[in-house]
Design a protein around this motif. Structure first.
Motif, PDB file in Angstrom:
ATOM      1  N   ARG A 504      30.885  10.622 -18.072  1.00  0.00           N
ATOM      2  CA  ARG A 504      30.015  11.499 -17.282  1.00  0.00           C
ATOM      3  C   ARG A 504      28.683  10.799 -16.998  1.00  0.00           C
ATOM      4  O   ARG A 504      28.129  10.913 -15.889  1.00  0.00           O
ATOM      5  N   THR A 505      28.173  10.088 -17.991  1.00  0.00           N
ATOM      6  CA  THR A 505      26.914   9.356 -17.795  1.00  0.00           C
ATOM      7  C   THR A 505      27.061   8.302 -16.716  1.00  0.00           C
ATOM      8  O   THR A 505      26.206   8.154 -15.831  1.00  0.00           O
ATOM      9  N   TYR A 506      28.164   7.536 -16.786  1.00  0.00           N
ATOM     10  CA  TYR A 506      28.361   6.484 -15.791  1.00  0.00           C
ATOM     11  C   TYR A 506      28.519   7.096 -14.399  1.00  0.00           C
ATOM     12  O   TYR A 506      28.001   6.552 -13.410  1.00  0.00           O
ATOM     13  N   TRP A 507      29.214   8.195 -14.306  1.00  0.00           N
ATOM     14  CA  TRP A 507      29.365   8.850 -13.014  1.00  0.00           C
ATOM     15  C   TRP A 507      28.012   9.327 -12.484  1.00  0.00           C
ATOM     16  O   TRP A 507      27.698   9.167 -11.299  1.00  0.00           O
ATOM     17  N   ASN A 508      27.201   9.893 -13.375  1.00  0.00           N
ATOM     18  CA  ASN A 508      25.875  10.340 -12.949  1.00  0.00           C
ATOM     19  C   ASN A 508      25.021   9.172 -12.465  1.00  0.00           C
ATOM     20  O   ASN A 508      24.274   9.296 -11.490  1.00  0.00           O
ATOM     21  N   GLY A 653     -12.937  -5.019  -7.563  1.00  0.00           N
ATOM     22  CA  GLY A 653     -14.057  -4.869  -6.649  1.00  0.00           C
ATOM     23  C   GLY A 653     -14.977  -6.061  -6.620  1.00  0.00           C
ATOM     24  O   GLY A 653     -15.660  -6.315  -5.636  1.00  0.00           O
ATOM     25  N   ALA A 654     -15.020  -6.837  -7.695  1.00  0.00           N
ATOM     26  CA  ALA A 654     -15.921  -7.981  -7.750  1.00  0.00           C
ATOM     27  C   ALA A 654     -15.431  -9.134  -6.906  1.00  0.00           C
ATOM     28  O   ALA A 654     -16.210  -9.967  -6.466  1.00  0.00           O
ATOM     29  N   THR A 655     -14.152  -9.232  -6.666  1.00  0.00           N
ATOM     30  CA  THR A 655     -13.606 -10.384  -5.950  1.00  0.00           C
ATOM     31  C   THR A 655     -12.911 -10.025  -4.651  1.00  0.00           C
ATOM     32  O   THR A 655     -12.601 -10.906  -3.867  1.00  0.00           O
ATOM     33  N   ASP A 656     -12.646  -8.765  -4.396  1.00  0.00           N
ATOM     34  CA  ASP A 656     -11.888  -8.369  -3.218  1.00  0.00           C
ATOM     35  C   ASP A 656     -12.550  -7.139  -2.606  1.00  0.00           C
ATOM     36  O   ASP A 656     -12.654  -6.098  -3.249  1.00  0.00           O
ATOM     37  N   SER A 657     -12.994  -7.279  -1.370  1.00  0.00           N
ATOM     38  CA  SER A 657     -13.674  -6.171  -0.704  1.00  0.00           C
ATOM     39  C   SER A 657     -12.791  -5.499   0.323  1.00  0.00           C
ATOM     40  O   SER A 657     -13.272  -4.741   1.161  1.00  0.00           O
ATOM     41  N   THR A 658     -11.471  -5.771   0.289  1.00  0.00           N
ATOM     42  CA  THR A 658     -10.560  -5.226   1.285  1.00  0.00           C
ATOM     43  C   THR A 658     -10.253  -3.765   0.995  1.00  0.00           C
ATOM     44  O   THR A 658      -9.889  -3.407  -0.128  1.00  0.00           O
ATOM     45  N   TRP A 659     -10.392  -2.936   2.037  1.00  0.00           N
ATOM     46  CA  TRP A 659      -9.990  -1.541   1.956  1.00  0.00           C
ATOM     47  C   TRP A 659      -8.794  -1.335   2.878  1.00  0.00           C
ATOM     48  O   TRP A 659      -8.712  -1.921   3.948  1.00  0.00           O
ATOM     49  N   TYR A 660      -7.865  -0.490   2.445  1.00  0.00           N
ATOM     50  CA  TYR A 660      -6.661  -0.210   3.222  1.00  0.00           C
ATOM     51  C   TYR A 660      -6.625   1.265   3.580  1.00  0.00           C
ATOM     52  O   TYR A 660      -7.180   2.113   2.863  1.00  0.00           O
ATOM     53  N   THR A 661      -5.942   1.557   4.683  1.00  0.00           N
ATOM     54  CA  THR A 661      -5.781   2.929   5.141  1.00  0.00           C
ATOM     55  C   THR A 661      -4.316   3.328   5.024  1.00  0.00           C
ATOM     56  O   THR A 661      -3.420   2.596   5.493  1.00  0.00           O
ATOM     57  N   VAL A 662      -4.051   4.450   4.390  1.00  0.00           N
ATOM     58  CA  VAL A 662      -2.681   4.921   4.201  1.00  0.00           C
ATOM     59  C   VAL A 662      -2.137   5.416   5.546  1.00  0.00           C
ATOM     60  O   VAL A 662      -2.698   6.324   6.166  1.00  0.00           O
ATOM     61  N   VAL A 663      -1.033   4.789   5.983  1.00  0.00           N
ATOM     62  CA  VAL A 663      -0.416   5.177   7.260  1.00  0.00           C
ATOM     63  C   VAL A 663       0.951   5.814   7.069  1.00  0.00           C
ATOM     64  O   VAL A 663       1.543   6.294   8.037  1.00  0.00           O
ATOM     65  N   GLY A 664       1.473   5.786   5.845  1.00  0.00           N
ATOM     66  CA  GLY A 664       2.793   6.351   5.634  1.00  0.00           C
ATOM     67  C   GLY A 664       3.090   6.582   4.173  1.00  0.00           C
ATOM     68  O   GLY A 664       2.455   5.995   3.282  1.00  0.00           O
ATOM     69  N   VAL A 665       4.072   7.447   3.924  1.00  0.00           N
ATOM     70  CA  VAL A 665       4.531   7.742   2.564  1.00  0.00           C
ATOM     71  C   VAL A 665       6.041   7.595   2.548  1.00  0.00           C
ATOM     72  O   VAL A 665       6.743   8.126   3.423  1.00  0.00           O
ATOM     73  N   VAL A 666       6.565   6.857   1.551  1.00  0.00           N
ATOM     74  CA  VAL A 666       8.006   6.635   1.429  1.00  0.00           C
ATOM     75  C   VAL A 666       8.473   7.102   0.054  1.00  0.00           C
ATOM     76  O   VAL A 666       7.665   7.397  -0.838  1.00  0.00           O
ATOM     77  N   GLY A 667       9.798   7.160  -0.122  1.00  0.00           N
ATOM     78  CA  GLY A 667      10.377   7.604  -1.392  1.00  0.00           C
ATOM     79  C   GLY A 667      10.149   6.611  -2.514  1.00  0.00           C
ATOM     80  O   GLY A 667       9.757   5.454  -2.302  1.00  0.00           O
ATOM     81  N   ASN A 668      10.409   7.067  -3.729  1.00  0.00           N
ATOM     82  CA  ASN A 668      10.237   6.211  -4.910  1.00  0.00           C
ATOM     83  C   ASN A 668      11.441   5.298  -5.086  1.00  0.00           C
ATOM     84  O   ASN A 668      12.584   5.694  -4.834  1.00  0.00           O
ATOM     85  N   ILE A 669      11.183   4.077  -5.550  1.00  0.00           N
ATOM     86  CA  ILE A 669      12.235   3.097  -5.839  1.00  0.00           C
ATOM     87  C   ILE A 669      12.072   2.659  -7.285  1.00  0.00           C
ATOM     88  O   ILE A 669      10.963   2.311  -7.710  1.00  0.00           O
ATOM     89  N   PRO A 670      13.153   2.669  -8.102  1.00  0.00           N
ATOM     90  CA  PRO A 670      13.024   2.250  -9.509  1.00  0.00           C
ATOM     91  C   PRO A 670      12.635   0.779  -9.619  1.00  0.00           C
ATOM     92  O   PRO A 670      12.987  -0.046  -8.775  1.00  0.00           O
ATOM     93  N   VAL A 671      11.928   0.460 -10.694  1.00  0.00           N
ATOM     94  CA  VAL A 671      11.426  -0.902 -10.903  1.00  0.00           C
ATOM     95  C   VAL A 671      12.384  -1.714 -11.759  1.00  0.00           C
ATOM     96  O   VAL A 671      12.727  -2.843 -11.418  1.00  0.00           O
ATOM     97  N   ARG A 672      12.833  -1.148 -12.882  1.00  0.00           N
ATOM     98  CA  ARG A 672      13.690  -1.902 -13.801  1.00  0.00           C
ATOM     99  C   ARG A 672      15.093  -1.309 -13.894  1.00  0.00           C
ATOM    100  O   ARG A 672      16.075  -2.007 -13.748  1.00  0.00           O
ATOM    101  N   GLU A 673      15.179  -0.011 -14.178  1.00  0.00           N
ATOM    102  CA  GLU A 673      16.451   0.668 -14.350  1.00  0.00           C
ATOM    103  C   GLU A 673      16.540   1.833 -13.369  1.00  0.00           C
ATOM    104  O   GLU A 673      15.521   2.436 -13.020  1.00  0.00           O
ATOM    105  N   PRO A 674      17.769   2.176 -12.950  1.00  0.00           N
ATOM    106  CA  PRO A 674      17.888   3.322 -12.031  1.00  0.00           C
ATOM    107  C   PRO A 674      17.370   4.620 -12.615  1.00  0.00           C
ATOM    108  O   PRO A 674      16.992   5.524 -11.864  1.00  0.00           O
ATOM    109  N   THR A 675      17.338   4.724 -13.959  1.00  0.00           N
ATOM    110  CA  THR A 675      16.901   5.968 -14.587  1.00  0.00           C
ATOM    111  C   THR A 675      15.426   5.961 -14.950  1.00  0.00           C
ATOM    112  O   THR A 675      14.953   6.903 -15.584  1.00  0.00           O
TER     113      THR A 675
END
Length: 874
Positions: A504-508, A653-675
Motif C-alpha cells: 500500500r505504501t509503494y502504491w501511494n 544585503g552587503a554584497t548583492d543589491s538585486t531586488w526581484y519582482t514576483v511574476v508567478g506562483v508555481v506548485g511545490n516540487i520535492p527536493v530529496r524524497e517524494p514524501t
C-alpha cells in the motif's frame, strides 16, 4: 559437479536439490564410516542403551558416531521425507543467512578503516534559522577547529563534484573528491600504488590525482606503470601519483578520483557550509566529549576570523552549534531500521519452516512408535533417546544449512545486481561470520524440531508396542501438530499483513503527485570544462545555443535547463527579505531554496502554474528582475494575500543589491524524497547575456519533453552534443519516470523482500495445514470407513474433516491478527499514507489467508469423503 550441472541444464531443479542432499549425506556417511573404522573396534550398531557406565562411554565414543551413521542411513532410505525437510530448511536458513549477511555488512561490521570506531562526522545545526542538522563544514571552521581542538588526532574536509574525464577511451562523467592532505591520515589508509597527495603538492599548486581501483582497472587495464602518467579532467592535465586500494569507497563507491583541496589559512573566511568534515578522535575520547569541546570553541569564532566574514551573525543570530556523529551511524543512516525489520521477517520464515519440519518429524515419530518402544523396553533412557532423535534432526539441519548457504550466496549476488543504492552494499558477502550464523541457525533449527518428539511425552509401553497402523487416533495425538500449524498460520498472517502495508505504501508513493508531469520527459546532465570555457559568458552561450538546437529536433516539444533537477537532493539557498517587512534585529531572514532556470524549464517539466506567468527568455536576456516562487513560499510570506508584484531581496544585503519582482506562483516540487515536506523555493533566471551574475552556468540539468518515447531521442541528443564537442560526456540520461522510480527504490526493495517472505510463509502454512489434515484422514481411515458403512453421507464426512481444518486455521488467523496489531507498529516509520493497523489491509489479507487455508483443508476432506468402506475396513 558435472551431474549437478546436467540436471540443472535439463530443467529439473527438484531432482538437482535431491541429488545435492543425497550426495552430501553419502559423503557424510562415508566420512563417518572411515572415522569409526579408525576408532576403537566396537560394534558398528548403535547400542539400544542400558544401565551402567557403558552408556556414557558410548555417547562420547564410536557408538555416538555410529548413531550419526545410522541417522544418515535412515534419511537416505526415506528420500521423500529427507528432500522435503532439507528443502524447507534450506529455504528458511538460506533466507536468514542472506539477510544476515546484508545486516552484518552494512550495520554490524566496523567500517573498513583501522580503529574505525574513532572516526566521526562533523555536522552542525543552527537553531536560529530552524536547521536541526545538515550544515556540514566551512573552511573557516576547519582552520579554527584544527588549530584549537584537542580531541582530535586529525581533521579533514572534502567536497564532491562531477567532472569530464577525457583522453583515450570514450569520455565519461566521473565523480571526484577534492580532499585535504590530512584525509589519508584520518582514515588510516595507504595507496595500493604510489602515494597520496601531501602538503607539498598543495603548497606548490601541483595538479595531481589518485585514481580509484575501479577506474584504474576499468579504463587503464590495471597498468602498473600508471604512476607518472597524466589524465585529462575537465581539460586540465593531472599527474597520477597513486592508485587507491581496492574497496576504498570514500566518500562513497561512486568516487573515481581524489585531488587536493587547497585551503588558504591566510585568507580566512567563514564561508558557506559547502564542504564536509571528518575527524579521528584521540583514544579514550568519546564523540560526546568532542562535541562539547567544539561547541565551547564556536563562540570564539568572531575573534578568530577577520571582520566581514559574517561569523558574529552566524554565532549569535543563527546560533550555530556542533554535532559530532560516529562515522558508521552517519554512513548507515536511516536504512538501519529497515534492515532489522527484514531480518526479523525472515526469522519468522525460519520459524515457520521449523514448524513444518517438526510436523514431519512428529509424523515420522508416530510411524516409528513401535521401534521407539522397543528401544525403551530394552533400557534406553531419556538421554539415549534424546541423542537418537537429535542426531537425525542435526544431520538434516546441517544438510539444509549447507544448501541454504549456497542459496544465500546466490541471493546476495542477485541483491547486488538489482538492489537499491544501500550504503556499504559493496561490502556485503558470504564470509566466516555469515557461515557461523548459518551454522548457529542450523543447530537452533535442529533443536527446535528435533526435541518435539521428546517434549510431547511417551505413551505407555504396552500401548506403544501394541500400536498398529490404521488404528483410530484420539485428539491428544494431534494437539502438538495442530499447535504447530496454528503458529504457522499466525506467523504467515503477520508477514502477509506487513507486506500488504508496504505494498500500500509503494502504491501511494507511485501514485503520489510529484509536483510535475513525468510522462514523456527525458533528463540528463551536461558539464562544461573550465579549460574550454574559461568565462561564464561563453558557457552561457553554449547552453543557450544547445537548447535551441535540441528544440529543433524532430519529436521535441520543449526543452529547459536548471542548476538542480527535481529530487536532486540539493537544498542550497539564501535568506529572502520581503520589501516592506523589516527583519527584526538579531535575527536571520528565513532561507529559501534557489533554483536558477532557463525559459521553458517550468513548462517542459509540467509544473502547474497557480498564478501569473513563468520566466520568459526576455527575463534572462534583459534582466528584468522577474522571479517565480513556489506555493510554499507564498504560504510562508504572504498567507491569504496576492504575491504578484511583491518585491523580494535574495542574498546577502552587503554584497548583492538585486531586488526581484514576483511574476508567478508555481506548485511545490520535492527536493530529496517524494514524501518530503514542501520547502519554500524561488526560481530565478539563468543564462544572462553577459553571464557575469548568478551561479556558475557550466553544469546544468536538462529536461526534454517529447512527443513519443523519450529514450528514442537519446541517440539524436548525444549526436547533437558531440557535434559541438566530442569530449563532452552525458551523465544521468534517464526519463523522469525512471527518476521517480529510483527515488522509491528502497521502498520497493523492502516491499519485494517482505512479499517474498509472506508468499513463502503462506505456502508453508498451507502445506502445514494440508499435511496435518491429510495425516488425520489417513489415521482415521478405518473410522471413516465405518461411518460411511453405517450411513454417513459424503457431505457429512467432508464437513467433519473441514471442521477440524477450519478450526485450526481460525485459531491461527485470530493469533495472527493479534500479533499484527502489535508488530506492524514497527513498520510505522516506513509507511506512507497508510496506518500500521489499517482495517482494510487486515481484513483483505486475513480473508485471503483463510481462503488458502480452506482450500488446503478441502482437498483432504474431499479425499476422505471418497473412501470406499470395503477398502477401509480391510
Amino acid at each position: 559437479a558435472s551431474r549437478l550441472q546436467d540436471t540443472l541444464g535439463a530443467g529439473r531443479p527438484v531432482r538437482a536439490v535431491s541429488f545435492v542432499a543425497r550426495e552430501f549425506l553419502g559423503a557424510l556417511l562415508g566420512a563417518l564410516k572411515a572415522r569409526v573404522a579408525r576408532g576403537s573396534p566396537r560394534s558398528a550398531h548403535p547400542p539400544l542403551g542400558g544401565p551402567g557406565g557403558g552408556r556414557s562411554r558410548d555417547l562420547l565414543g564410536a557408538g555416538h558416531l555410529a548413531e550419526i551413521r545410522f541417522a544418515v542411513r535412515r534419511l537416505r532410505r526415506s528420500p521423500v521425507f529427507t528432500v522435503a525437510a532439507v528443502l524447507t530448511l534450506a529455504l528458511g536458513i538460506g533466507a536468514n543467512s542472506a539477510v544476515f549477511s546484508v545486516v552484518d555488512g552494512i550495520i554490524l561490521s566496523p567500517l573498513p578503516y583501522p580503529e574505525s570506531d574513532r572516526l566521526v562526522w562533523l555536522d552542525h545545526a543552527a537553531d536560529g534559522i530552524n536547521v536541526e542538522s545538515g550544515l556540514d563544514m566551512t573552511t573557516g571552521l576547519y582552520i579554527h577547529y584544527g588549530r584549537t581542538a584537542r580531541s582530535f588526532e586529525h581533521i579533514a574536509i572534502w567536497s564532491e563534484r562531477v567532472a569530464n574525464l577525457t583522453g583515450g577511451a570514450e569520455p565519461e562523467r566521473v565523480q571526484i573528491a577534492l580532499v585535504t592532505p590530512s584525509l589519508p591520515r584520518v582514515l588510516g589508509v595507504s595507496p595500493l600504488v604510489g602515494r597520496w597527495p601531501d602538503d607539498a603538492d598543495v603548497e606548490s599548486g601541483s595538479a595531481v590525482a589518485v585514481l580509484s581501483h575501479g577506474l584504474w582497472t576499468r579504463r587503464y587495464g590495471s597498468d602498473p606503470g600508471i604512476v607518472g602518467r597524466t589524465v585529462q579532467l575537465d581539460g586540465v592535465t593531472l599527474d597520477v601519483v597513486g592508485v587507491a586500494p581496492s574497496g576504498l569507497a570514500f566518500p562513497d563507491q561512486r568516487t573515481e578520483l581524489w585531488i587536493p583541496l587547497v585551503v588558504d589559512a591566510d585568507q580566512q573566511r567563514l564561508g558557506s557550509f559547502d564542504v564536509r568534515g571528518i575527524g579521528r578522535l584521540h583514544p579514550d575520547v568519546s564523540h560526546r566529549d568532542a562535541q562539547s569541546e567544539l561547541n565551547a570553541l564556536i563562540p570564539s569564532l568572531p575573534e578568530a576570523l577577520p571582520e566581514g566574514t559574517g561569523a558574529r551573525s552566524v554565532v549569535e543570530d543563527a546560533r550555530l552549534r556542533s554535532l559530532v556523529v560516529p562515522m558508521r551511524d552517519r554512513v548507515v543512516g536511516d536504512v538501519r531500521r529497515t534492515l532489522w525489520i527484514l531480518l526479523g521477517t525472515v526469522g519468522f520464515v525460519l520459524l515457520i519452516a521449523c514448524a513444518n519440519v517438526a510436523n514431519l518429524f512428529l509424523v515420522r515419530a508416530d510411524a516409528r512408535a513401535r521401534e521407539t518402544a522397543v528401544r525403551r523396553a530394552l533400557g534406553a533412557g531419556r538421554k539415549r533417546m534424546a541423542v537418537h532423535f537429535l542426531t537425525e534432526s542435526t544431520v538434516l539441519a546441517l544438510t539444509g544449512g549447507v544448501l541454504g548457504l549456497l542459496l544465500a550466496a546466490g541471493g546476495i549476488r542477485l541483491l547486488l545486481a538489482i538492489g537499491p543504492d544501500l550504503p556499504r552494499l559493496h561490502e556485503v558477502g558470504i564470509d566466516y561470520r555469515a557461515a557461523a550464523f548459518t551454522a548457529a541457525a542450523s543447530v537452533l533449527a535442529s533443536l527446535l524440531f528435533g526435541a518435539l518428539p521428546l517434549l510431547r511425552g511417551n505413551p505407555a509401553l504396552v500401548t506403544a508396542l501394541n500400536h498398529g497402523r490404521g488404528t483410530t487416533t484420539g485428539r491428544a495425538r494431534f494437539r502438538s501438530r495442530n499447535a504447530l500449524v496454528v503458529s504457522q498460520v499466525a506467523l504467515a498472517l503477520i508477514l502477509l499483513i506487513g507486506s500488504g502495508l508496504m505494498a500500500r505504501t509503494y502504491w501511494n508513493l507511485s501514485t503520489l503527485d510529484p509536483g510535475f508531469r513525468s510522462e514523456g520527459v527525458l533528463t540528463f546532465e551536461l558539464g562544461l570544462p573550465v579549460s574550454k570555457f574559461p568565462d561564464r559568458a561563453g558557457a552561457a552561450l553554449f547552453h543557450r545555443d544547445l537548447l535551441d538546437r535540441l528544440q529543433s529536433l524532430p519529436g521535441v516539444i520543449s526543452v529547459g535547463a536548471a542548476t538542480c533537477l527535481p529530487l536532486c537532493g540539493s537544498w542550497a539557498g539564501n535568506p529572502l527579505e520581503v520589501d516592506g517587512v523589516p527583519v527584526p534585529e538579531g535575527t536571520v531572514p528565513p532561507v529559501v531554496a534557489t533554483r536558477r532556470v532557463t525559459a521553458g524549464y517550468i513548462e517542459t517539466l509540467g509544473v502547474p502554474v497557480l498564478l501569473g506567468r513563468t520566466l520568459a527568455r526576455s527575463d534572462q536576456e534583459h534582466r528584468t528582475g522577474a522571479a517565480v516562487v513556489s506555493a510554499e513560499t507564498v504560504a510562508r510570506y504572504w498567507p491569504g494575500e496576492d504575491p504578484l508584484g511583491r518585491r523580494v531581496h535574495y542574498g546577502s544585503g552587503a554584497t548583492d543589491s538585486t531586488w526581484y519582482t514576483v511574476v508567478g506562483v508555481v506548485g511545490n516540487i520535492p527536493v530529496r524524497e517524494p514524501t518530503d515536506d514542501p520547502v519554500p523555493a524561488i526560481y530565478l533566471p539563468l543564462l544572462h547575456t553577459d553571464g557575469t551574475r548568478g551561479p556558475d552556468p557550466r553544469t546544468l540539468g536538462y529536461v526534454v519533453r517529447t512527443a513519443g518515447t523519450p529514450l528514442d531521442l537519446a541517440s539524436a541528443i548525444r549526436a547533437e552534443i558531440w557535434s559541438r564537442d566530442p569530449d563532452l560526456p552525458i551523465a544521468g540520461l534517464r526519463t523522469a519516470s525512471q527518476m521517480l522510480t529510483l527515488a522509491n527504490a528502497r521502498t520497493a526493495f523492502t516491499m519485494v523482500l517482505l512479499s517474498i517472505a509472506a508468499v513463502v510463509a503462506l505456502l508453508l502454512g498451507a502445506i502445514g495445514i494440508y499435511g496435518v489434515v491429510s495425516y488425520a484422514v489417513s489415521q482415521r481411515t478405518r473410522e471413516i470407513g465405518v461411518r460411511i458403512a453405517l450411513g454417513a453421507r459424503s457431505a457429512d464426512v467432508r464437513r467433519m474433516v473441514l471442521r477440524q481444518g477450519t478450526g485450526i486455521a481460525a485459531l491461527g488467523v485470530v493469533g495472527g491478527l493479534a500479533g499484527s496489531v502489535v508488530l506492524t507498529r514497527l513498520l510505522g516509520s516506513l509507511l506512507y499514507g497508510v496506518s500500521p493497523t489499517d482495517p482494510l489491509t487486515f481484513a483483505v489479507l486475513a480473508g485471503l489467508l483463510s481462503g488458502v487455508m480452506l482450500l488446503a483443508t478441502y482437498l483432504p476432506a474431499r479425499r476422505a469423503s471418497e473412501i470406499a468402506p470395503q477398502e477401509a475396513l480391510k
